[in-house]
Design an enzyme around this catalytic site. Structure first.
Site, PDB file in Angstrom:
ATOM      1  CE  LYS A  47      -1.422   1.173   3.876  1.00 32.23           C
ATOM      2  NZ  LYS A  47      -2.043   1.403   5.186  1.00 32.23           N
ATOM      3  CB  THR A  48       3.690   2.334   2.151  1.00 27.63           C
ATOM      4  OG1 THR A  48       2.986   1.877   3.301  1.00 27.63           O
ATOM      5  CG2 THR A  48       4.357   3.644   2.470  1.00 27.63           C
ATOM      6  CG  ASP A 275      -2.428   5.264   4.402  1.00 28.88           C
ATOM      7  OD1 ASP A 275      -3.076   4.306   3.932  1.00 28.88           O
ATOM      8  OD2 ASP A 275      -1.333   5.134   4.974  1.00 28.88           O
ATOM      9  CD  GLU A 276      -3.886   2.593   7.932  1.00 27.14           C
ATOM     10  OE1 GLU A 276      -4.891   1.835   7.807  1.00 27.14           O
ATOM     11  OE2 GLU A 276      -2.744   2.179   8.211  1.00 27.14           O
ATOM     12  CD  GLN A 306      -5.074  -4.208   7.597  1.00 33.82           C
ATOM     13  OE1 GLN A 306      -4.243  -3.856   8.417  1.00 33.82           O
ATOM     14  NE2 GLN A 306      -4.794  -4.324   6.307  1.00 33.82           N
ATOM     15  NE  ARG A 656      -0.567  -6.304  11.073  1.00 33.05           N
ATOM     16  CZ  ARG A 656      -0.682  -5.602   9.967  1.00 33.05           C
ATOM     17  NH1 ARG A 656       0.180  -4.679   9.668  1.00 33.05           N
ATOM     18  NH2 ARG A 656      -1.676  -5.845   9.124  1.00 33.05           N
TER      19      ARG A 656
END
Length: 789
Positions: A47-48, A275-276, A306, A656
DNA sequence: GCTGGACATTTTTTT
DNA sequence: AATGTCCAGC
């Protein structure tokens, strides 16, 4: 082939070459520059990288990747393009593409909103690597930091002062408590905590006290709350302060009431990235909509699976309904995971598939299955902690780094037993969360001094420190000052400064004026000295450091923390543009703990699952993977919604891990002073059995049953500890899993063989083939199964 | 105005 | 278990 077609095709190929390190879905997100875009980015899907390269693409090449027009110079460019495509390296391709650029975007026209400051800095750093100096001009920050920047410029237009201070939750709570007391509302009717939550939720939906009372006049309870909210808002304003929610809400109001400010911001931000997005609230998504205007150049990135912050107002609908809010929005799914091994991913998919409220997504990976997910049962948390220590220690002995390991738990309270275990074994660890640096009493006190120096109108902070250290200024005096201030329409500080001029204050006037003198003196000092000098002077002149030295417990730690504040001021001086005291305070009010997370430190990391969002670790341990803890008991009360959020949390937690994942649970756990019998989390049963490896460490008790000298210091807890083990041994836990293939006997059906065992909601569902040929499905807790050898 | 002991409270957390 | 908050009594 004509030149036009060849130009377009070659250009496309050049783009694909330049962004060749991205997969097709990632590339299409990078190329899509105009109009609303929703990127559903699964965990670990890069994503980043997509966000960074999308910005780089805008800055370097503008709309070229999606533009269908052919420029006049196409023919002249073609030879160089052909050459670069055939033989060029990345730099050459980039140079040629720059010549094909269509209206490249100025960096300062791009607004990139992130969830934490840390994420913002990460973006900035990565952009700097691709774009160089230009990256500095991009507006990257959290909603709050961006809004504060805007408000500092424009908030005077809606009746606030531009040099406002920011109240954190603790400040807000103090203010509320006082209001409740003034209104004679008992804690049992409306607690400060609850009142604050109500107000916060109201603000998250842009609702003013008037809005709230309009709809709820009939209910006495609610109308009292509305009064509290109204007073709270009034007092914030009088103190020239905003709380966190105000920062967002008032920016919205600014845009509503000042169209020309909105217009200016709209033309300032041509492209918006968020983002998010799954963790935004209504007020925030509304802001995005306002800023986007009719250009609608909004790209939001997130993962509905998420979304783990609904308890503080995040609305998953923002991401679920994005394409309804922005008709015609393009939706791109990033489903290839580059982080985890196959089994971990299957486990995560298995869990999240049980949620109904989602857009649906299936992560896949090219990576091998790898190890299975280890689900382990222990008798006590001491054993659980010992296991984690053992695993880490032996892995490190064979070459692993401490920083490859993380322990993620649902509640902070779980960190305690681990901390002692790790400390005893001399395993370096770092704990994030819990009591944050800037939330420590001593830090907040010193910051309160600094706040009052910067803004004497700040009555909440003033009241916090007026008698710390003791100056014999008590509540009665303060109440007098408050009522005088109300009467005269002055601030508390103004009354204090001129205390001898008021009748009721004669007796304490010297003390009050001495205090005012201290503050004024420090303000003068600060105008002629550097920030860190001011901080040091404040700590000394106020008598605060002496006071700490005289305290009995933690006094050394506290002194050290206060000293650290001086060095943080020093660091700030070296790096910041605006080195003023207000700027420093402003900066501090918006930082968090996780912002300081540095994966380069070689220590194992302990944090809550929430804090771990966005991070990854080679090996992850999850202690307390138990019913009532994860999912938390409180979530049951909220029905499916609560459970679904817990499940998303479990999903975040599992994803994670890169290579190895341990989900740990114990038979008994001591939490909040109570020892409780516990069963494995229902989520364990939601993962496909073939990717899990269940085991119960029976007999492992002997290894930890003799506690080290460290533990036996508290004879009581040692006794309890031993009792627990004894109890656990005499009553073998029926939920301990019997693996497939084992022979068992049942009082009615006789003997048979276990075909499968799948944990379900704290119990285990067994499929057993009995020797008479009957197949039965039985629950472990009810069927009195006995293991045979 | 200060102190010590009773008392409750304890998800998750950014900003 | 541990910690912070509140209130009664000095």
């Amino acid at each position: 082939m004509n030149h036009a077609t060849e130009y377009l095709e070659t250009r496309q190929k050049l783009f694909d070459k330049y962004f060749g390190f991205l997969n097709a879905a990632q590339r299409s997100a990078v190329y899509c520059t105009e109009g609303p875009l929703l990127v559903l980015a699964g965990a670990g899907s890069g994503k980043t990288t997509v966000i960074v390269n999308r910005i780089a693409n805008l800055v370097l090449f503008g709309r070229a990747a999606s533009d269908k027009r052919v420029p006049d110079c196409a023919v002249e460019l073609l030879p160089a393009m052909r050459e670069a495509l055939a033989h060029g390296d990345s730099n050459q391709v980039r140079e040629v593409l720059r010549r094909c650029a269509v209206e490249p975007v100025f960096p300062y026209k791009i607004l990139c909103i992130t969830f934490t400051n840390k994420a913002a800095n990460e973006f900035r750093e990565r952009l700097y690597a691709t774009l160089g100096e230009g990256a500095r001009d991009i507006w990257a920050g959290t909603f709050h930091s961006v809004c504060v920047r805007l408000l500092r410029r424009y908030i005077d237009r809606i009746g606030y002062k531009n040099d406002f201070t920011i109240y954190d939750t603790d400040d807000s709570k103090r203010l509320i408590s006082r209001i409740l007391k003034d209104m004679n509302i008992a804690e049992s009717i409306l607690s400060p905590r609850h009142a604050l939550a109500l107000i916060s939720h109201a603000k998250e939906n842009d609702r003013t006290p008037e809005d709230e009372s309009r709809d709820t006049l009939r209910d006495l309870h609610r109308s009292r709350y509305c009064e509290v909210y109204a007073r709270y808002q009034k007092q914030l304003r009088a103190a020239n302060a905003l709380d966190f929610d105000d920062i967002i809400m008032l920016t919205g109001r600014l845009f509503d009431e000042q169209p020309e400010v909105l217009e200016r911001c709209r033309s300032m931000f041509e492209y918006i990235l968020v983002d998010e997005y799954q963790d935004t609230n209504r007020s925030q998504s509304r802001l995005v909509g306002l800023l986007a205007g009719s250009k609608r150049n909004v790209c939001v990135v997130g993962d509905d699976d998420q979304s783990i912050y609904s308890f503080r107002g995040a609305v998953i609908d923002n991401i679920l309904d994005f394409d309804k809010e922005y008709p015609g929005a393009k939706v791109i799914r990033l489903e290839q995971n580059y982080r985890s091994v196959g089994n971990i991913l299957k486990a995560a998919n298995g869990i999240i598939a049980n949620n109904a409220d989602r857009r649906g997504k299936n992560l896949w990976t090219e990576a091998p299955d790898g190890e299975r997910v280890h689900i382990k049962r222990f008798l006590s948390q001491a054993e659980e902690a010992a296991f984690i220590c053992d695993e880490v220690a032996s892995a490190v002995a064979s070459g692993a780094k401490y920083s490859d390991f993380a322990v993620l738990y649902r509640v902070n309270a779980l960190s305690n037993s681990l901390e002692t275990a790790l400390a005893r074994r001399r395993i370096p660890y770092k704990i994030y969360g819990g009591l944050r640096f800037y939330e420590r009493r001593e830090i907040k006190d010193v910051l309160a001094y600094l706040s009052v120096i910067a803004n004497p109108a700040d009555s909440v902070r003033l009241r916090r420190i007026i008698n710390v250290p003791r100056r014999s200024i008590g509540d009665t005096t303060i109440e007098k000052i408050v009522s005088l201030a109300e009467e005269k329409g002055a601030t508390l500080f103004e009354i204090i400064e001129n205390a001898s001029g008021y009748e009721g204050l004669q007796r304490v006037a010297p003390k009050l004026e001495r205090f005012a003198g201290l503050i004024n003196g420090l303000r003068d000092y600060s105008s002629a000295h550097t920030l860190s000098e001011t901080v040091r002077r404040t700590i000394e002149a106020s008598g605060y450091i002496e006071m700490l030295a005289e305290e009995d417990d933690n006094s050394e730690d506290r002194e050290q923390n206060v000293m650290e504040l001086i060095s943080s001021a020093q660091t700030y001086e070296e790096t910041a543009e605006d080195r003023s005291l207000p700027a420093f305070l402003n900066e501090l009010s918006l930082v968090s703990d996780i912002d300081s997370y540095d994966s380069a430190d070689d220590a194992i990391v302990l944090m809550t699952v929430h804090a771990a969002k966005g991070l990854e670790f080679g090996t992850v341990f999850v202690p307390g993977f138990e019913e009532g803890l994860f999912p938390s008991a409180q979530s049951f009360a909220e029905g499916d919604k609560g459970l679904e959020e817990e499940r998303r949390l479990a999903y975040v937690c599992v994803t994670r891990a890169k290579k190895r994942l341990y989900l740990l649970h114990t038979g008994t756990r001591l939490l909040y002073g109570r020892t409780e019998t516990r069963q494995v989390s229902r989520f364990a049963g939601e993962m496909p059995p073939e990717c899990c490896d269940h085991s119960a460490r029976d007999g492992a008790a002997a290894r930890t049953a003799a506690p080290s000298a460290h533990v036996s210091r508290h004879s009581e807890s040692r006794q309890a500890f031993l009792d627990n083990i004894r109890r656990a041994e005499t009553k073998p836990d029926s939920a301990a899993l019997i693996p497939a293939g084992r022979r068992v006997s049942h009082p009615i059906f006789g003997q048979g063989t276990v075909l499968s065992a799948s944990p379900m909601g704290g119990d285990v569902l067994y499929e057993i083939e009995f020797d008479n040929g009957n197949k039965k499905r039985l629950m472990g807790n009810f069927a009195k199964l006995k293991k045979l050898d």
